[in-house]
Enzyme design. Structure first.
Site, mmCIF file in Angstrom:
data_model
loop_
_atom_site.group_PDB
_atom_site.id
_atom_site.type_symbol
_atom_site.label_atom_id
_atom_site.label_comp_id
_atom_site.label_asym_id
_atom_site.label_seq_id
_atom_site.Cartn_x
_atom_site.Cartn_y
_atom_site.Cartn_z
ATOM 1 C CG ASP A 1 7.789 -0.819 7.234
ATOM 2 O OD1 ASP A 1 7.129 0.606 7.396
ATOM 3 O OD2 ASP A 1 7.916 -1.695 6.230
ATOM 4 C CE LYS B 1 8.562 3.505 1.927
ATOM 5 N NZ LYS B 1 8.062 2.332 1.561
ATOM 6 C CG ASP C 1 6.478 3.613 7.963
ATOM 7 O OD1 ASP C 1 7.436 2.950 8.074
ATOM 8 O OD2 ASP C 1 5.966 3.078 6.586
ATOM 9 C CG ASP D 1 9.862 1.210 4.893
ATOM 10 O OD1 ASP D 1 8.692 1.544 5.595
ATOM 11 O OD2 ASP D 1 8.853 0.376 4.157
ATOM 12 N NE ARG D 2 5.466 5.447 4.223
ATOM 13 C CZ ARG D 2 4.120 5.137 3.486
ATOM 14 N NH1 ARG D 2 3.638 6.426 3.335
ATOM 15 N NH2 ARG D 2 3.280 4.426 2.068
ATOM 16 C CB SER E 1 3.788 0.154 5.623
ATOM 17 O OG SER E 1 4.745 0.630 5.557
ATOM 18 C CG HIS E 2 1.060 3.546 5.119
ATOM 19 N ND1 HIS E 2 2.131 2.820 4.193
ATOM 20 C CD2 HIS E 2 0.012 4.370 4.878
ATOM 21 C CE1 HIS E 2 0.964 2.999 3.839
ATOM 22 N NE2 HIS E 2 -0.133 4.025 3.765
HETATM 23 C C1 VG1 Z 1 1.875 3.840 -0.964
HETATM 24 C C2 VG1 Z 1 2.671 4.670 -1.035
HETATM 25 C C3 VG1 Z 1 3.981 4.085 -2.425
HETATM 26 C C4 VG1 Z 1 4.800 3.686 -1.277
HETATM 27 C C5 VG1 Z 1 3.946 2.373 -1.179
HETATM 28 C C6 VG1 Z 1 4.669 1.289 -0.075
HETATM 29 O O1 VG1 Z 1 1.859 3.453 -1.978
HETATM 30 O O2 VG1 Z 1 2.504 5.779 -2.016
HETATM 31 O O3 VG1 Z 1 5.010 5.454 -2.806
HETATM 32 O O4 VG1 Z 1 5.972 2.778 -1.641
HETATM 33 O O5 VG1 Z 1 3.231 3.145 0.125
HETATM 34 O O6 VG1 Z 1 5.937 2.235 1.720
HETATM 35 P P1 VG1 Z 1 0.472 3.036 -2.642
HETATM 36 O O7 VG1 Z 1 -0.067 2.445 -3.507
HETATM 37 O O8 VG1 Z 1 -0.590 3.647 -1.820
HETATM 38 O O9 VG1 Z 1 0.178 4.370 -2.973
HETATM 39 V V1 VG1 Z 1 5.224 1.038 2.999
HETATM 40 O O10 VG1 Z 1 5.870 2.533 3.595
HETATM 41 O O11 VG1 Z 1 3.411 1.452 3.483
HETATM 42 O O12 VG1 Z 1 5.513 -0.243 2.924
HETATM 43 CO CO CO Z 2 6.749 1.854 6.184
#
Ligand code: VG1
Ligand code: CO
Length: 583
Positions: A302, A400, A300, A304-305, A124-125
């Site tokens: 992938d 998302k 981001d 989704d953000r 992801s990010h």
């Molecule tokens: C983070 C965010 C959370 C989000 C998750 C996955 O998790 O706070 O809101 O759903 O990333 O997003 P954490 O446990 O690090 O706070 V993604 O775009 O990384 O799939």
């Molecule tokens: Co993501």
């Protein structure tokens, strides 16, 4: 046709294969250890049960980060050996997380088949590249992330695994060319189907939004637009949707070529990491070289953000979901018959709550992570939902959706400007947000992240905060000692969630300090990092008086920040005098 055979390989467990907030994320070098990925994949197949896997169609793709191609080849060979009938792959192994969800839900194959799940390859990010992160997660038949019941089972399986199955003699598949390749194995035929990454997703978006209305806005010379994919997989969709379908100028897209290391950047759409976009929008330290666009957005890795920006203006994700919910019925055809309900994650600001109350909508507060929204949506209880972490979405899929959020904002802008396109002043992003605050009040909001903190120290800090909650008089004494102007804490707890659909309970979902005036301080440990611990501190304060909604948010929240740092003894426990990221 190539005929393959199946071999059983002996293996032994690895520590720490517990999926976090969204799948298993580790450094590439960890994933590259012999059998590491194989163990996790077999543990997943075993958790899903043999009957479900045999004869099924499974999607394997991701954001294209470093190690994806090797991982895809391994998963294809293991799927063949475990009796899967077909593998679906986005061209070049690329599918955004929302597109995977759309493919599972909507795509129908050449023989009328539907997918029963997906391995999504992304962290992801988190940054990508040989020295950065890789990740894998499994999504279910509804298109959403596996629920905790399944992820716990996968983890349990990884702790006892002794063997896995693989078709070693299956040749590597060509994932760059669209088409179906047929193989034969001991259990019968096995196909690998490579298809266009954007096709299903674009089709879905066209059923949700009024593309003609958005096109009018995007082709209006007064309206300027900039989209930054941060070299993530969103680039593969941005060109198709914004340029080909909606006729935006090609120069509106920046960093839209997907790269396996995201161009060396951090593919996280926020004010710290989306530097180029932030500078263009007039939000950087230096004045921009040309007039900033009316509207800017980023995604981001992938996709989704999303981050939504106006000219010299930042929209907090918590406000964004509230504003989308407040305008959805009028601006977006998909919602024209009304919203079934709305939901937010616990640390997300209460801006959405106020909209729900005013519009008399069902409202839910769930723990962090998209998996908790899925049950509500499947049960028809929720249409729009969001997280403070730049995640916004709806029940069109079960993830998302970054591009969906941009299209939602463009729809709102198109509606508000439908009579202004030929002449007159445009209604700006900032105007829309200000008028929202005037109707609903403003939730000042900020998040402080302390990344890569010593894991032991982070745990101690959290334990200290839980213990402190047992005496609210003590808490309030500390607060009055630092900031007598801050209101009293009236409630403290660790957030716990009982799913209203299946009754499952999730505990320890973040420490909350709730204040008399509606302010909140929340502390959580991140579940997506791959090294050390990340402490997240969420700070929120409500202002109902319209004449006081125009302050700078860091200034408005300074007293609460001071209180939070004192209560938590942040510097004492972590040695950090300031956070690594402020959003
Ligand atoms: C983070 C965010 C959370 C989000 C998750 C996955 O998790 O706070 O809101 O759903 O990333 O997003 P954490 O446990 O690090 O706070 V993604 O775009 O990384 O799939
Ligand atoms: Co993501």
């Amino acid at each position: 046709m190539v005929i393959f055979s199946v071999v059983k390989k002996e293996t032994s467990p690895f520590d720490g294969q517990k999926p976090g907030t969204s799948g298993l994320r580790k450094k590439v070098k960890v994933f590259k250890q012999e059998n590491y990925l194989q163990n996790f994949v077999q543990a997943t197949f075993n958790a899903l049960s043999v009957e479900k896997i045999k004869g099924s169609t499974i999607v394997v793709s991701g954001d294209g980060r470093y190690y994806s191609e090797e991982a895809i080849q391994i998963i294809v060979k293991m799927a063949a050996a475990n009796g899967v009938r077909r593998i679906w792959i986005g061209q070049n192994g690329l599918l955004s997380t929302p597109a995977v969800s759309a493919v599972i839900r909507d795509r129908v194959g050449a023989d009328g088949e539907k997918a029963s799940g997906a391995f999504i390859l992304t962290a992801s990010h988190n940054p990508g590249g040989p020295h950065e992160d890789f990740g894998i997660k499994y999504n279910m038949e509804n298109g959403g992330p596996a629920p905790e019941g399944i992820t716990n089972k996968i983890y349990e399986n990884t702790t006892t695994i002794k063997e896995y199955f693989i078709a070693e003699d299956l040749p590597d598949v060509d994932i760059s060319t669209i088409g179906i390749t047929h193989f034969g194995g001991p259990a019968g035929p096995f196909d690998v189907d490579v298809f266009d990454s954007a096709e299903d997703y674009v089709k879905l978006m066209k059923t949700i939004f009024d593309f003609e209305a958005i096109k009018k806005l995007l082709t209006c010379p007064k309206f300027t637009f900039c989209y930054d994919a941060l070299h993530g997989v969103a680039g593969a969709y941005a060109n198709r949707i914004f340029v080909e379908e909606l006729s935006a100028d090609e120069s509106s897209l920046i960093n839209c070529i997907p790269k396996e290391d995201f161009g060396g950047g951090h593919p996280d759409p926020n004010l710290t990491y989306a530097k180029e976009l932030v500078a263009r929008m007039g939000l950087g330290k230096e004045a921009p070289t040309s007039e900033p666009p009316e509207f800017g957005a980023a995604a981001d890795g992938d996709a989704d953000r999303n981050m939504i920006l106006g000219k010299r203006f930042f929209v907090t994700p918590s406000d964004s979901v509230a504003i989308i919910a407040a305008n959805a019925v009028e601006a977006i055809p998909y919602f024209s018959s009304g919203l079934k309900g709305v939901a937010r994650s616990m640390p997300t600001s209460a801006a959405l709550d106020v909209v729900a109350k005013n519009l008399d909508l069902k409202f839910f507060e769930v723990p962090t992570g998209w998996k908790f929204f899925g049950n509500l949506m499947d049960a028809g209880m929720c249409s729009v939902c969001g997280e403070e972490s730049f995640g916004t979405g709806s029940d069109h899929i079960r993830e998302k959706d970054g591009i969906w959020a941009v299209l939602a904002w463009l729809s709102i802008l198109a509606l508000k400007n439908k009579d202004n396109l030929a002449g007159g002043e445009l209604v700006s992003v900032e105007d829309i947000v200000h008028s929202h605050w005037a109707s609903y009040g403003r939730h000042y909001y900020t998040r402080y992240d302390y990344e890569n903190v010593d894991a032991g120290a982070a745990k101690e800090l959290m334990a200290h905060l839980v213990k402190l909650q047992s005496s609210l008089p003590e808490v309030n004494k500390i607060i009055k000692g630092v900031r007598p102007d801050v209101s009293n804490v009236v409630h403290g707890d660790e957030f716990e969630y009982k799913d209203p659909v299946d009754g499952s309970v999730s505990k320890h979902q973040g420490i909350r300090y709730l204040f008399e005036d509606g302010s909140r301080l929340i502390f959580r440990l991140s579940g997506t990092g791959s090294e050390g611990a990340t402490i997240r501190l969420y700070i929120e304060q409500y202002e109902a008086n319209p004449s006081k909604t125009g302050r700078n948010s860091q200034e408005a929240l300074a007293p609460l920040v001071e209180v939070a740092l004192h209560l938590s003894k942040m510097e004492e426990f972590t040695g950090r005098s300031s956070p690594t990221v402020i959003t």
